[in-house]
Design an enzyme around this catalytic site. Sequence first.
Site: not given
Length: 332
Positions: A16-18, A70, A100, A139, A200-201, A224
Amino acid sequence: MRIGPYSLMPRVILAPMAGVTDKPFRVLSKRLGAGLCVSEMTTSDPRFWTTAKSRHRMDHDGEPDPISVQIAGTVPQIMADAARYNVDHGAQIVDINMGCPAKKVCNAWAGSALMRDEALVGRIVEAVVKAVDVPVTLKIRTGWDHDQRNAPNIARIAEDAGIAALAVHGRTRDQQYTGNAEYDTIAAIKAALSIPVIANGDIDSPHKAAFVLAHTGCDAVMVGRAAQGRPWIFREIAHYLAHGEELAPPTLAEVRDILLGHLEHLHAFYGEVSGVRIARKHLGWYAKDRPENAAFRAVVNRADTAELQLRLTRDYFDALVAGVAPDLPVAA
């Protein structure tokens, strides 16, 4: 890998990315190989559910299953209400944001700031799990800072509260997106839990995905920023994990067609004015590292109609396909 009743194949997930993982990007990423796409963060505050932004973020009509939404917030009962509301509007998996690092989120004690209050984490997760009859995922990051790397504690709390799967970004909150993600903490979490864990990352290539899966023992990887302007990374990772060989990159003609389709979906989804504006960042990502990309972006970012934006984009990539210098108008 399974999350509740859903079997995820391949085991590569869009993070998820805003402002990025809206419905057009999720649908595209799923078509190009993502096993699951998580929506951009939605607020738990009911006062904002009827805004244009929230309505777009909660629009899942025609989106491929399973639909993962999310939510973010700090009050257990409000988070529970938000989970129910989103399930009523199509969510099949509810994801809780405690990863976040943005200041405006953390200053409200939401996102990764919640990791500083383990008791509150437990209350939020328990309230959300009890509120809905769909799987709930979480997350997190490895901690708030180097001296408060408490992700293993948070992970155990989450599992005990009924979380169906856990995604861990290999950075602390104070790192934001700087430095390098570390995977040892994620490996320790995976070894301690019985639920699926997602790493993740900095997963930006098929080789990196395979390395992280092997190093951590995780059930899946989450991609991401590396998917921005490169949504075909999902099929590249999936192919490498399945066959141990690299998939040929897309041709320039395919990139052109993927991008034009993405732009058209953005225009249709948001309307011409907003769609053209929102598309500009995606155009920058797709054009990155390509010939004359700075000149192209300078021109295409001035386009104020969908027709002009599409035509400039098509002409630019047609020139690249033909192997000639793009004939770009001079930006005023």
